[in-house]
Design an enzyme around this catalytic site. Structure first.
Site, PDB file in Angstrom:
ATOM      1  N   ARG A  61       1.085  -1.305   0.033  1.00 22.12           N
ATOM      2  CA  ARG A  61       0.071  -0.054  -0.220  1.00 22.12           C
ATOM      3  C   ARG A  61       0.841   1.145   0.160  1.00 22.12           C
ATOM      4  O   ARG A  61       0.679   2.228  -0.434  1.00 22.12           O
ATOM      5  CB  ARG A  61      -1.001  -0.114   1.277  1.00 22.12           C
ATOM      6  CG  ARG A  61      -2.093  -1.284   1.077  1.00 22.12           C
ATOM      7  CD  ARG A  61      -2.973  -1.106   2.375  1.00 22.12           C
ATOM      8  NE  ARG A  61      -3.823   0.137   2.278  1.00 22.12           N
ATOM      9  CZ  ARG A  61      -4.440   0.504   3.359  1.00 22.12           C
ATOM     10  NH1 ARG A  61      -4.507  -0.143   4.462  1.00 22.12           N
ATOM     11  NH2 ARG A  61      -5.246   1.822   3.340  1.00 22.12           N
ATOM     12  N   ASP A  96      -2.910   7.346   3.324  1.00 21.98           N
ATOM     13  CA  ASP A  96      -2.131   7.819   2.284  1.00 21.98           C
ATOM     14  C   ASP A  96      -1.655   9.315   2.485  1.00 21.98           C
ATOM     15  O   ASP A  96      -2.340   9.870   3.426  1.00 21.98           O
ATOM     16  CB  ASP A  96      -2.942   7.543   0.876  1.00 21.98           C
ATOM     17  CG  ASP A  96      -4.197   8.383   0.753  1.00 21.98           C
ATOM     18  OD1 ASP A  96      -5.320   7.920   0.534  1.00 21.98           O
ATOM     19  OD2 ASP A  96      -4.037   9.747   1.071  1.00 21.98           O
ATOM     20  N   HIS A 111      -6.226   7.384  11.498  1.00 16.29           N
ATOM     21  CA  HIS A 111      -5.880   5.953  11.596  1.00 16.29           C
ATOM     22  C   HIS A 111      -4.766   5.633  11.231  1.00 16.29           C
ATOM     23  O   HIS A 111      -4.178   4.559  10.813  1.00 16.29           O
ATOM     24  CB  HIS A 111      -6.761   5.433  10.587  1.00 16.29           C
ATOM     25  CG  HIS A 111      -8.314   5.141  10.740  1.00 16.29           C
ATOM     26  ND1 HIS A 111      -9.335   4.709   9.921  1.00 16.29           N
ATOM     27  CD2 HIS A 111      -8.947   5.256  12.020  1.00 16.29           C
ATOM     28  CE1 HIS A 111     -10.381   4.651  10.542  1.00 16.29           C
ATOM     29  NE2 HIS A 111     -10.322   5.070  11.798  1.00 16.29           N
ATOM     30  N   CYS A 122      10.369   0.899  22.141  1.00 11.13           N
ATOM     31  CA  CYS A 122      10.656   2.173  22.660  1.00 11.13           C
ATOM     32  C   CYS A 122       9.566   3.435  22.490  1.00 11.13           C
ATOM     33  O   CYS A 122       9.451   4.529  23.270  1.00 11.13           O
ATOM     34  CB  CYS A 122      12.140   3.059  22.189  1.00 11.13           C
ATOM     35  SG  CYS A 122      11.897   3.515  20.511  1.00 11.13           S
ATOM     36  N   CYS A 141      15.911   3.381  18.826  1.00 12.65           N
ATOM     37  CA  CYS A 141      16.429   2.677  20.185  1.00 12.65           C
ATOM     38  C   CYS A 141      17.356   1.170  19.538  1.00 12.65           C
ATOM     39  O   CYS A 141      17.869   0.533  20.222  1.00 12.65           O
ATOM     40  CB  CYS A 141      15.492   2.011  21.063  1.00 12.65           C
ATOM     41  SG  CYS A 141      14.381   0.691  20.278  1.00 12.65           S
ATOM     42  N   GLY A 177     -16.711  10.544   0.952  1.00 11.85           N
ATOM     43  CA  GLY A 177     -15.824   9.190   0.560  1.00 11.85           C
ATOM     44  C   GLY A 177     -15.709   8.325   1.594  1.00 11.85           C
ATOM     45  O   GLY A 177     -14.793   7.442   1.574  1.00 11.85           O
TER      46      GLY A 177
HETATM   47  N1  APR Z   1     -16.055   9.551  -4.952  1.00 10.58           N
HETATM   48  C1  APR Z   1     -16.574   9.504  -3.821  1.00 10.58           C
HETATM   49  N2  APR Z   1     -16.912   8.627  -3.009  1.00 10.58           N
HETATM   50  C2  APR Z   1     -16.636   7.374  -3.423  1.00 10.58           C
HETATM   51  C3  APR Z   1     -15.651   7.123  -4.762  1.00 10.58           C
HETATM   52  C4  APR Z   1     -15.533   8.179  -5.439  1.00 10.58           C
HETATM   53  N3  APR Z   1     -14.768   8.326  -6.614  1.00 10.58           N
HETATM   54  N4  APR Z   1     -15.473   5.856  -4.879  1.00 10.58           N
HETATM   55  C5  APR Z   1     -15.995   5.335  -3.772  1.00 10.58           C
HETATM   56  N5  APR Z   1     -16.646   6.031  -2.975  1.00 10.58           N
HETATM   57  C6  APR Z   1     -17.297   5.822  -1.606  1.00 10.58           C
HETATM   58  C7  APR Z   1     -18.015   4.617  -1.424  1.00 10.58           C
HETATM   59  O1  APR Z   1     -19.440   4.950  -2.085  1.00 10.58           O
HETATM   60  C8  APR Z   1     -17.952   4.104  -0.082  1.00 10.58           C
HETATM   61  O2  APR Z   1     -19.196   4.880   0.640  1.00 10.58           O
HETATM   62  O3  APR Z   1     -16.373   5.785  -0.841  1.00 10.58           O
HETATM   63  C9  APR Z   1     -16.915   4.809   0.368  1.00 10.58           C
HETATM   64  C10 APR Z   1     -15.546   4.122   0.678  1.00 10.58           C
HETATM   65  O4  APR Z   1     -15.990   3.138   1.697  1.00 10.58           O
HETATM   66  P1  APR Z   1     -14.869   2.199   2.556  1.00 10.58           P
HETATM   67  O5  APR Z   1     -14.449   1.271   1.412  1.00 10.58           O
HETATM   68  O6  APR Z   1     -15.730   1.463   3.678  1.00 10.58           O
HETATM   69  O7  APR Z   1     -13.857   3.090   3.065  1.00 10.58           O
HETATM   70  P2  APR Z   1     -13.998   3.970   4.327  1.00 10.58           P
HETATM   71  O8  APR Z   1     -15.161   4.367   4.633  1.00 10.58           O
HETATM   72  O9  APR Z   1     -12.687   4.913   4.496  1.00 10.58           O
HETATM   73  O10 APR Z   1     -13.445   2.974   5.615  1.00 10.58           O
HETATM   74  C11 APR Z   1     -13.297   3.068   6.794  1.00 10.58           C
HETATM   75  O11 APR Z   1     -12.537   1.104   7.598  1.00 10.58           O
HETATM   76  O12 APR Z   1     -11.349  -0.451   7.029  1.00 10.58           O
HETATM   77  C12 APR Z   1     -11.271   0.565   7.918  1.00 10.58           C
HETATM   78  O13 APR Z   1      -9.459   1.745   8.534  1.00 10.58           O
HETATM   79  C13 APR Z   1     -10.265   1.335   7.425  1.00 10.58           C
HETATM   80  O14 APR Z   1     -10.310   3.682   7.268  1.00 10.58           O
HETATM   81  C14 APR Z   1     -10.923   2.630   7.025  1.00 10.58           C
HETATM   82  C15 APR Z   1     -12.248   2.676   7.701  1.00 10.58           C
END
Ligand code: APR
Length: 242
Positions: A61, A96, A111, A122, A141, A177
């Site tokens: 990643r 990221d 996160h 340490c 350390c 997102g």
């Molecule tokens: N533009 C806007 N939204 C988008 C796009 C895009 N191009 N592509 C995908 N999405 C939306 C999806 O519809 C979904 O609702 O982004 C969301 C991604 O959801 P997840 O994959 O569950 O990611 P996230 O919500 O960040 O997950 C939260 O879960 O596994 C843990 O630690 C991990 O930080 C993460 C947390």
């Protein structure tokens, strides 16, 4: 609802904002959790069982993140931060560095970050852009006890006090997102709403969470610049209407 142009603005982002830069989300088709077992690569127990598997997962990643470029959604948030006259805080669930690459500064990684390692001996952190592994000595350390500086399931996210204090005073809360399925981030909208904030969800699909006053559906790289433009343009003396 009029948003006073000096209202505190809190933004929460998730993997969806980086999808436009080619980085995988977690859930939905092609998501990371379709190909990897959360228990093996995103829990302290998984790291205990097979540290090299976990190092490899985050090394992969980190390589992808290093090669990725911020998209128009990241850039729109950096522009919003620069133009917003009130307090601004961007809280990301993402690990990221695309928000940094786009120029965001008032930023919290709740996160953790791919470009940081944590020493389990340490307790010190180090900025890190290479591969990690269980034989690499800690720069502080010297112990071979490094782990990815990522908050795994079952661990407490970072900076929760600062985030809670910001939500307490939020006038406008944007969620961008994120599927809104993982707490405590998924609970931020309820808390912001309780404090009287206007709440907006910007997502590929409408999650139909009734706690959002408004849903903007579509690719954030397309919808967010237009949303930010309208938010800043429509600010009048007594605030923006969205
Ligand atoms: N533009 C806007 N939204 C988008 C796009 C895009 N191009 N592509 C995908 N999405 C939306 C999806 O519809 C979904 O609702 O982004 C969301 C991604 O959801 P997840 O994959 O569950 O990611 P996230 O919500 O960040 O997950 C939260 O879960 O596994 C843990 O630690 C991990 O930080 C993460 C947390």
């Amino acid at each position: 609802m009029k948003i006073p142009k000096t209202a505190p603005l809190i933004v929460l982002t998730g993997a969806g904002i980086s999808a436009g830069s080619g980085l995988a989300t977690f859930r939905g088709s092609g998501g990371l959790w379709a190909g990897y077992d959360i228990n093996e690569v995103a829990t302290p127990e998984g790291f205990q069982r097979d540290p090299e598997l976990v190092h490899d997962f985050y090394n992969m990643r980190r390589h992808e993140s290093a090669a990725a470029l911020p998209n128009a959604a990241h850039r729109a948030l950096a522009a919003l931060e620069d133009a917003w006259e009130g307090p601004f805080l961007l809280v990301t669930q993402n690990v990221d560095d695309l928000h940094e690459k786009a120029g965001s500064r008032r930023l919290i990684h709740m996160h953790g970050r791919l470009n940081s390692v944590l020493c389990t001996a340490c307790g010190k952190r180090s900025e890190w852009h290479e591969d990690t592994g269980s034989q690499i000595p800690c720069p502080h350390c010297g112990q071979p006890a490094l782990r990815p500086d990522i908050v795994w399931f079952g661990e407490m996210p970072y900076h929760m006090e600062e985030i809670g204090a910001a939500l307490e005073n939020a006038g406008l809360f944007l969620s961008i997102g994120t599927s809104g399925t993982v707490y405590p981030a998924a609970g931020f909208v309820a808390y912001a709403k309780e404090q009287g904030a206007e709440t907006v969800e910007i997502n590929l699909e409408n999650t139909h969470n009734p706690l959002f006053d408004r849903h903007v559906s579509g690719d954030a790289a397309a919808t967010l610049p237009a949303f930010v433009e309208s938010l800043l343009r429509s600010r009048s003396g007594n605030g923006s209407s969205i």
